[in-house]
Scaffold this motif. Structure first.
Motif, PDB file in Angstrom:
ATOM      1  N   ALA A  30      11.882  31.404   6.223  1.00 54.44           N
ATOM      2  CA  ALA A  30      13.267  31.750   6.553  1.00 54.44           C
ATOM      3  C   ALA A  30      14.179  31.524   5.347  1.00 54.44           C
ATOM      4  CB  ALA A  30      13.749  30.929   7.742  1.00 54.44           C
ATOM      5  N   ARG A  31      13.954  30.453   4.603  1.00 55.01           N
ATOM      6  CA  ARG A  31      14.759  30.197   3.387  1.00 55.01           C
ATOM      7  C   ARG A  31      14.516  31.277   2.339  1.00 55.01           C
ATOM      8  NH1 ARG A  31      13.616  24.588   4.318  1.00 55.01           N
ATOM      9  NH2 ARG A  31      11.819  24.721   2.939  1.00 55.01           N
ATOM     10  N   GLU A  36      16.583  36.108  -0.540  1.00 49.74           N
ATOM     11  CA  GLU A  36      16.448  37.509  -0.954  1.00 49.74           C
ATOM     12  C   GLU A  36      17.604  38.362  -0.435  1.00 49.74           C
ATOM     13  OE1 GLU A  36      12.612  38.707   0.418  1.00 49.74           O
ATOM     14  OE2 GLU A  36      11.567  37.384  -0.991  1.00 49.74           O
ATOM     15  N   GLU A  37      18.057  38.092   0.794  1.00 47.70           N
ATOM     16  CA  GLU A  37      19.161  38.874   1.374  1.00 47.70           C
ATOM     17  C   GLU A  37      20.487  38.571   0.687  1.00 47.70           C
ATOM     18  OE1 GLU A  37      19.299  38.119   5.534  1.00 47.70           O
ATOM     19  OE2 GLU A  37      17.409  39.124   5.943  1.00 47.70           O
ATOM     20  N   GLY A  38      20.768  37.280   0.506  1.00 48.44           N
ATOM     21  CA  GLY A  38      22.050  36.874  -0.067  1.00 48.44           C
ATOM     22  C   GLY A  38      22.072  36.982  -1.576  1.00 48.44           C
ATOM     23  N   SER A  40      21.596  34.657  -3.558  1.00 47.39           N
ATOM     24  CA  SER A  40      22.064  33.412  -4.166  1.00 47.39           C
ATOM     25  C   SER A  40      20.879  32.614  -4.689  1.00 47.39           C
ATOM     26  CB  SER A  40      22.844  32.564  -3.146  1.00 47.39           C
ATOM     27  OG  SER A  40      21.975  32.117  -2.132  1.00 47.39           O
ATOM     28  N   SER A  41      21.159  31.678  -5.563  1.00 48.86           N
ATOM     29  CA  SER A  41      20.090  30.881  -6.144  1.00 48.86           C
ATOM     30  C   SER A  41      19.674  29.720  -5.250  1.00 48.86           C
ATOM     31  CB  SER A  41      20.532  30.341  -7.509  1.00 48.86           C
ATOM     32  OG  SER A  41      21.668  29.519  -7.344  1.00 48.86           O
ATOM     33  N   GLY A  42      20.320  29.551  -4.135  1.00 51.53           N
ATOM     34  CA  GLY A  42      19.924  28.480  -3.216  1.00 51.53           C
ATOM     35  C   GLY A  42      21.055  27.510  -2.980  1.00 51.53           C
ATOM     36  N   ILE A  43      21.131  26.489  -3.746  1.00 51.53           N
ATOM     37  CA  ILE A  43      22.103  25.431  -3.541  1.00 51.53           C
ATOM     38  C   ILE A  43      23.430  25.803  -4.215  1.00 51.53           C
ATOM     39  CG2 ILE A  43      22.620  23.002  -3.946  1.00 51.53           C
ATOM     40  CD1 ILE A  43      19.600  22.530  -4.113  1.00 51.53           C
ATOM     41  N   PRO A  44      24.535  25.849  -3.459  1.00 53.66           N
ATOM     42  CA  PRO A  44      25.832  26.142  -4.088  1.00 53.66           C
ATOM     43  C   PRO A  44      26.318  24.937  -4.892  1.00 53.66           C
ATOM     44  CG  PRO A  44      26.120  25.707  -1.755  1.00 53.66           C
ATOM     45  CD  PRO A  44      24.644  25.696  -2.016  1.00 53.66           C
ATOM     46  N   LEU A  45      27.123  25.200  -5.928  1.00 54.05           N
ATOM     47  CA  LEU A  45      27.644  24.124  -6.765  1.00 54.05           C
ATOM     48  C   LEU A  45      28.951  23.593  -6.206  1.00 54.05           C
ATOM     49  CD1 LEU A  45      27.041  25.470 -10.364  1.00 54.05           C
ATOM     50  CD2 LEU A  45      25.778  23.706  -9.179  1.00 54.05           C
TER      51      LEU A  45
END
Length: 152
Positions: A30-31, A36-38, A40-45
């Protein structure tokens, strides 16, 4: 013929372990899909502003303040000659209660109106109730005790 070593509790533990492994695999997939959809690199700063609050925008570099490493004090600052307060360990008080047969009593400090226990072993002069005395404080089993008690 021998019996099977597989008991009910063992099979239940095995089922729980397999279910946990499957749940972990599903969360990981799910992650990956969300990433892939968003895109984003994962963790926001998160950034800390000048007031210590967390924000999502980076701080303005023009407001940056330079601090020299020698100006940062870590721990307790060193004491200098004139910084110390003079502490007089000798206090003045009045005997509020004293039982000479039992060898203990109480002294009330004139400055703070605190009541301190005293024992015959810490008394230098003979004292009676309402005597003005000088004494020092020492940590005892149940709090501060008056020791080196003298008439003043």
């Amino acid at each position: 013929m021998g019996r099977s070593q597989q008991t009910f509790s063992k099979s239940e533990k095995e089922k729980k372990r397999l279910k946990k492994r499957e749940d972990k695999r599903k969360k990981m997939e799910a992650r990956k899909l969300a990433k892939e959809e968003g895109g984003s690199s994962g963790i926001p700063l998160a950034y800390v502003d000048y007031n210590g609050n967390l924000t999502d925008t980076p701080p303005d570099p023009t407001m940056k303040v330079k601090v020299k490493a020698e100006n940062i004090e870590i721990g307790i600052p060193k004491k200098e000659e004139g910084d110390e307060e003079e502490f007089d360990p000798i206090r003045k008080g009045k005997v509020s209660f004293y039982d000479s047969s039992k060898g203990f009593g109480f002294i009330i400090d004139t400055e703070t109106n605190e009541k301190y226990f005293t024992h015959v072993s810490g008394i230098i002069d003979d004292i009676i109730e309402n005597d003005k005395v000088t004494f020092e404080l020492e940590k005892g089993q149940r709090g501060m005790n008056a020791v080196r008690v003298k008439k003043s």
